[in-house]
Design an enzyme around this catalytic site. Sequence first.
Site, short mmCIF file in Angstrom:
data_model
loop_
_atom_site.label_atom_id
_atom_site.label_comp_id
_atom_site.label_asym_id
_atom_site.label_seq_id
_atom_site.Cartn_x
_atom_site.Cartn_y
_atom_site.Cartn_z
N SER A 149 0.83 -1.20 0.00
CA SER A 149 0.00 0.00 0.00
C SER A 149 0.86 1.25 0.00
O SER A 149 1.95 1.26 0.59
CB SER A 149 -0.90 0.00 1.24
OG SER A 149 -1.52 1.26 1.42
N TYR A 182 -3.97 -1.24 9.36
CA TYR A 182 -3.77 -1.67 7.98
C TYR A 182 -2.41 -1.22 7.45
O TYR A 182 -1.63 -2.03 6.95
CB TYR A 182 -4.88 -1.10 7.09
CG TYR A 182 -4.65 -1.34 5.61
CD1 TYR A 182 -4.82 -2.61 5.07
CD2 TYR A 182 -4.26 -0.30 4.77
CE1 TYR A 182 -4.60 -2.83 3.71
CE2 TYR A 182 -4.04 -0.52 3.42
CZ TYR A 182 -4.21 -1.78 2.89
OH TYR A 182 -3.99 -2.00 1.55
N LYS A 186 1.00 -3.49 6.43
CA LYS A 186 1.62 -3.45 5.11
C LYS A 186 3.09 -3.00 5.20
O LYS A 186 3.92 -3.44 4.40
CB LYS A 186 0.83 -2.51 4.18
CG LYS A 186 -0.54 -3.07 3.80
CD LYS A 186 -0.43 -4.33 2.96
CE LYS A 186 -1.77 -4.76 2.39
NZ LYS A 186 -1.68 -5.93 1.50
#
Length: 265
Positions: A149, A182, A186
């Site tokens: 990401s 999140y 990542k």
Amino acid sequence: MSSTTIVFITGANTGIGLEVVKALLQSQKAYTILLGGRSIDKANAAVKDVQAQFPDSSSTVTSIQIDIEDDNSISQAYDRISKEYGRLDVLVNNAGAAFDGQVMEGKLSMREMWNKSWALNTTSTHIMTHTFIPLLLKSSDPRLLFVTSGTSTMAESEDLSVPINHSPAKGWPKQGFSVAAYRSSKTGMNMMMRDWVRVLKEDGVKIWAISPGYLATGLGGSQERNKKAGAGDPALGGTFIRDVVEGTRDADVGKVVRRSGVQPW
């Protein structure tokens, strides 16, 4: 044994994973595409849909049941691919999710949300990779991709042109949306990718983390919300990943790459 390049994509019945399948089907090269999905019914439906969209493709697409949070599912997928194909040329670790919003919705506790974020995006991806390495090593040009990401870069975490980097107002509790779990998972994936680069250096495996950009997928639970916030066409991610598979970013092996160049750490 297939003479075409064999590509296995996890989480491929929707989102960027499905766009990778479509991009490969439109390539001038022929591929054996293994479309992985947790639900075999959804994976089968996706296969039927893309076959109808691209009936003249020189590539083939087959559904594979794979839940990367389930060791038994991973083992069964490995056994099937090993038996039917004998090797794997490209593994695209695409399966992942953002759970941060489920705390505000009351669906998960904070601890559950953080644990799920790392368990899926980092731990499960590592176990998936570890299991499939023997099949990759049977390829003459093994490629290993991790879909990461743009939010994972620490170097750009103070870039205020990115809304999630803004600081909330003084006081407690804090208001506003966060993707801390999140993006942290990542970032962990990026380090995991680097360690796979170390481990597989002498085996000639080409490895990248792919940062496809902010695209209008269902990540975080709402494709429409992402689209309204300015997210791009998910097809951009599929084309980009296909380009990496086809060698356009071989000069950037071992890095996090995005369409515009190398993503800072």
